[in-house]
Design a protein around this motif. Structure first.
Motif, PDB file in Angstrom:
ATOM      1  N   LEU A 108       0.858  -1.225  -0.137  1.00  0.00           N
ATOM      2  CA  LEU A 108      -0.160   0.029  -0.044  1.00  0.00           C
ATOM      3  C   LEU A 108       1.041   1.191  -0.050  1.00  0.00           C
ATOM      4  O   LEU A 108       1.861   1.586   1.020  1.00  0.00           O
ATOM      5  CB  LEU A 108      -0.840  -0.063   1.111  1.00  0.00           C
ATOM      6  N   GLN A 109       0.718   2.330  -0.718  1.00  0.00           N
ATOM      7  CA  GLN A 109       1.328   3.489  -0.969  1.00  0.00           C
ATOM      8  C   GLN A 109       0.278   4.510  -1.222  1.00  0.00           C
ATOM      9  O   GLN A 109      -0.842   4.274  -1.665  1.00  0.00           O
ATOM     10  CB  GLN A 109       2.225   3.270  -2.102  1.00  0.00           C
ATOM     11  N   ASP A 110       0.843   5.934  -0.974  1.00  0.00           N
ATOM     12  CA  ASP A 110       0.053   7.109  -1.484  1.00  0.00           C
ATOM     13  C   ASP A 110       0.412   7.287  -2.808  1.00  0.00           C
ATOM     14  O   ASP A 110       1.463   7.597  -3.417  1.00  0.00           O
ATOM     15  CB  ASP A 110       0.280   8.189  -0.702  1.00  0.00           C
ATOM     16  N   ILE A 111      -0.699   6.960  -3.806  1.00  0.00           N
ATOM     17  CA  ILE A 111      -0.560   7.080  -5.325  1.00  0.00           C
ATOM     18  C   ILE A 111      -0.906   8.357  -5.934  1.00  0.00           C
ATOM     19  O   ILE A 111      -1.871   8.929  -5.669  1.00  0.00           O
ATOM     20  CB  ILE A 111      -1.162   6.064  -5.965  1.00  0.00           C
ATOM     21  N   ASP A 112       0.155   8.943  -6.663  1.00  0.00           N
ATOM     22  CA  ASP A 112      -0.451  10.331  -7.391  1.00  0.00           C
ATOM     23  C   ASP A 112      -1.142   9.943  -8.717  1.00  0.00           C
ATOM     24  O   ASP A 112      -0.680   9.149  -9.518  1.00  0.00           O
ATOM     25  CB  ASP A 112       1.121  10.842  -7.867  1.00  0.00           C
ATOM     26  N   LEU A 113      -2.564  10.337  -8.425  1.00  0.00           N
ATOM     27  CA  LEU A 113      -3.418   9.602  -9.458  1.00  0.00           C
ATOM     28  C   LEU A 113      -3.208  10.418 -10.810  1.00  0.00           C
ATOM     29  O   LEU A 113      -3.266   9.944 -12.000  1.00  0.00           O
ATOM     30  CB  LEU A 113      -4.834  10.242  -8.907  1.00  0.00           C
ATOM     31  N   ALA A 114      -2.896  11.761 -10.990  1.00  0.00           N
ATOM     32  CA  ALA A 114      -2.392  12.390 -11.948  1.00  0.00           C
ATOM     33  C   ALA A 114      -1.104  11.677 -12.776  1.00  0.00           C
ATOM     34  O   ALA A 114      -1.635  11.419 -14.177  1.00  0.00           O
ATOM     35  CB  ALA A 114      -2.128  13.826 -11.858  1.00  0.00           C
ATOM     36  N   THR A 138      -9.009  12.743 -16.377  1.00  0.00           N
ATOM     37  CA  THR A 138      -8.967  13.981 -15.509  1.00  0.00           C
ATOM     38  C   THR A 138      -8.766  13.449 -13.859  1.00  0.00           C
ATOM     39  O   THR A 138      -9.810  13.743 -13.182  1.00  0.00           O
ATOM     40  CB  THR A 138     -10.086  14.850 -15.478  1.00  0.00           C
ATOM     41  N   LEU A 139      -7.738  12.750 -13.793  1.00  0.00           N
ATOM     42  CA  LEU A 139      -7.442  12.247 -12.446  1.00  0.00           C
ATOM     43  C   LEU A 139      -6.709  13.150 -11.623  1.00  0.00           C
ATOM     44  O   LEU A 139      -5.693  13.798 -12.358  1.00  0.00           O
ATOM     45  CB  LEU A 139      -6.756  10.776 -12.565  1.00  0.00           C
ATOM     46  N   HIS A 140      -6.890  13.152 -10.451  1.00  0.00           N
ATOM     47  CA  HIS A 140      -6.091  14.235  -9.665  1.00  0.00           C
ATOM     48  C   HIS A 140      -6.159  13.765  -7.901  1.00  0.00           C
ATOM     49  O   HIS A 140      -6.817  13.008  -7.709  1.00  0.00           O
ATOM     50  CB  HIS A 140      -6.898  15.624  -9.634  1.00  0.00           C
ATOM     51  N   GLY A 141      -5.265  14.252  -7.464  1.00  0.00           N
ATOM     52  CA  GLY A 141      -5.324  13.966  -5.829  1.00  0.00           C
ATOM     53  C   GLY A 141      -4.314  12.701  -5.558  1.00  0.00           C
ATOM     54  O   GLY A 141      -3.379  12.297  -6.696  1.00  0.00           O
ATOM     55  N   GLU A 142      -4.522  12.342  -4.468  1.00  0.00           N
ATOM     56  CA  GLU A 142      -3.854  10.710  -4.082  1.00  0.00           C
ATOM     57  C   GLU A 142      -4.671   9.923  -3.796  1.00  0.00           C
ATOM     58  O   GLU A 142      -5.828  10.148  -3.249  1.00  0.00           O
ATOM     59  CB  GLU A 142      -2.673  11.118  -3.166  1.00  0.00           C
ATOM     60  N   LEU A 143      -4.217   8.732  -3.750  1.00  0.00           N
ATOM     61  CA  LEU A 143      -5.179   7.431  -2.982  1.00  0.00           C
ATOM     62  C   LEU A 143      -4.351   6.488  -2.647  1.00  0.00           C
ATOM     63  O   LEU A 143      -3.104   6.146  -3.256  1.00  0.00           O
ATOM     64  CB  LEU A 143      -5.865   6.853  -4.617  1.00  0.00           C
ATOM     65  N   ARG A 144      -4.599   5.918  -1.430  1.00  0.00           N
ATOM     66  CA  ARG A 144      -4.083   4.891  -0.864  1.00  0.00           C
ATOM     67  C   ARG A 144      -4.408   3.495  -1.388  1.00  0.00           C
ATOM     68  O   ARG A 144      -5.449   3.068  -1.323  1.00  0.00           O
ATOM     69  CB  ARG A 144      -3.963   4.921   0.538  1.00  0.00           C
ATOM     70  N   ALA A 145      -3.504   2.758  -2.274  1.00  0.00           N
ATOM     71  CA  ALA A 145      -3.785   1.568  -2.778  1.00  0.00           C
ATOM     72  C   ALA A 145      -2.514   0.872  -3.099  1.00  0.00           C
ATOM     73  O   ALA A 145      -1.220   1.561  -3.025  1.00  0.00           O
ATOM     74  CB  ALA A 145      -4.555   1.885  -3.728  1.00  0.00           C
ATOM     75  N   VAL A 171     -14.143   8.145 -23.967  1.00  0.00           N
ATOM     76  CA  VAL A 171     -13.997   7.378 -22.671  1.00  0.00           C
ATOM     77  C   VAL A 171     -13.428   8.312 -21.961  1.00  0.00           C
ATOM     78  O   VAL A 171     -12.375   8.900 -21.828  1.00  0.00           O
ATOM     79  CB  VAL A 171     -12.992   6.243 -22.926  1.00  0.00           C
ATOM     80  N   ARG A 172     -14.249   8.594 -20.668  1.00  0.00           N
ATOM     81  CA  ARG A 172     -13.729   9.557 -19.633  1.00  0.00           C
ATOM     82  C   ARG A 172     -13.354   8.675 -18.427  1.00  0.00           C
ATOM     83  O   ARG A 172     -14.021   7.655 -17.855  1.00  0.00           O
ATOM     84  CB  ARG A 172     -14.918  10.554 -19.254  1.00  0.00           C
ATOM     85  N   VAL A 173     -12.074   9.125 -17.833  1.00  0.00           N
ATOM     86  CA  VAL A 173     -11.640   8.561 -16.742  1.00  0.00           C
ATOM     87  C   VAL A 173     -11.238   9.604 -15.563  1.00  0.00           C
ATOM     88  O   VAL A 173     -10.554  10.769 -15.897  1.00  0.00           O
ATOM     89  CB  VAL A 173     -10.256   7.844 -16.677  1.00  0.00           C
ATOM     90  N   PHE A 174     -12.149   9.462 -14.379  1.00  0.00           N
ATOM     91  CA  PHE A 174     -11.925  10.829 -13.476  1.00  0.00           C
ATOM     92  C   PHE A 174     -12.203  10.042 -12.019  1.00  0.00           C
ATOM     93  O   PHE A 174     -12.537   8.944 -11.816  1.00  0.00           O
ATOM     94  CB  PHE A 174     -12.984  11.842 -13.879  1.00  0.00           C
ATOM     95  N   ASN A 175     -12.131  10.899 -11.116  1.00  0.00           N
ATOM     96  CA  ASN A 175     -12.283  10.511  -9.794  1.00  0.00           C
ATOM     97  C   ASN A 175     -12.914  11.558  -9.197  1.00  0.00           C
ATOM     98  O   ASN A 175     -12.806  12.915  -9.103  1.00  0.00           O
ATOM     99  CB  ASN A 175     -10.803  10.299  -9.185  1.00  0.00           C
ATOM    100  N   GLN A 176     -13.510  11.125  -8.098  1.00  0.00           N
ATOM    101  CA  GLN A 176     -14.119  11.941  -6.961  1.00  0.00           C
ATOM    102  C   GLN A 176     -13.747  11.254  -5.514  1.00  0.00           C
ATOM    103  O   GLN A 176     -14.180  10.190  -5.138  1.00  0.00           O
ATOM    104  CB  GLN A 176     -15.858  11.961  -6.882  1.00  0.00           C
TER     105      GLN A 176
END
Length: 253
Positions: A108-114, A138-145, A171-176
């Motif tokens: 598990l790591q903090d991943i830079d989504l962009a 349009t991915l942004h922020g971090e996610l732990r995975a 095709v749209r790829v994004f996060n909330q």
């Protein structure tokens, strides 16, 4: 197997009824698991038989008489594609078998989504162009995975969206927050399809599965279970959205 279908009569003494009910429930779970294993084995055999039959048939034809060098080169190229497909199927099956072990260690790591989005866009731009489609990342922020597992889950969803999306669409790829979404425009998925789409070897449109083993979305589900998250699908007004919902706090090893 016949005995798994039998159940104990619940006309027992009052103090034994909870035990009888629990035993019958265990038998039901075992019976369901047996049926699922049998179905997976049958599906696996069917999917493996097709490329193997192709390899045998093409090789037999080539060996039936002397061919030109170009013919042999074409055969080797075709056989390579089938062998590559077999290798990917086996890799997917092995991954799913390992994913059943809940104790599988994850990094598990903090991943830079962009940054992850840029990497995936570079990889899938060619496929999108071949399909006359566009990628909007349009991915942004971090996610732990787990980085490798997250990339595989998202890549499987993107490949699926490009394979089944309408031509000349996006095709749209994004996060909330901790949820990642992949959307495409294509044939709507009815309720039954949405309920079964993450099952192993199941395909919503069998006529359009060229090169697909039917394992991609079940791998996504296994990856999300390893992260103690979940995957969802929603289809409305010609838009199909697949969502990966990760827990707010990363799961432990």
């Amino acid at each position: 197997m016949a005995r798994l279908a039998q159940r104990m009569l619940e006309q027992a003494a009052t103090e034994l009824q909870p035990l009888v009910a629990a035993f019958n429930q265990m038998l039901s779970l075992l019976e369901m698991g047996y049926h699922q294993l049998s179905q997976v084995s049958a599906d696996m055999a069917h999917d493996l038989r097709t490329p193997i039959s192709t390899l045998i048939g093409q090789t037999e034809v080539a060996l039936s008489q002397t061919r030109r060098v170009g013919d042999y080169q074409a055969l080797l190229g075709s056989n390579y594609e089938e062998l590559d497909r077999l290798a990917k199927m086996i890799d997917n099956m092995l991954f799913l078998a390992k994913a059943e072990d809940a104790s599988q260690a994850m990094d598990l790591q903090d991943i830079d989504l962009a940054q992850l989005g840029e990497k995936l866009q570079d990889y899938f731009d060619g496929m999108a162009e071949e399909q006359s489609m566009r990628l909007e990342m349009t991915l942004h922020g971090e996610l732990r995975a787990d980085p490798q597992l997250l990339q595989r889950a998202l890549a499987n969803l993107m490949a699926n969206a490009l394979r089944y999306g309408d031509r000349d669409s996006t095709v749209r790829v994004f996060n909330q927050g901790n949820s990642l979404m992949v959307e495409n425009q294509g044939s709507p998925l009815i309720a039954e399809q949405q309920a079964r789409i993450f099952e192993r070897f199941w395909r919503a449109d069998a006529s359009r599965h060229q090169g697909s083993s039917g394992l991609g979305l079940s791998i996504v589900r296994s990856i999300m279970r390893l992260h103690q998250g979940r995957c969802e699908v929603h289809s409305e007004d010609g838009v199909n959205r697949f969502t990966l919902r990760f827990p707010s706090v990363g799961c432990g090893h």
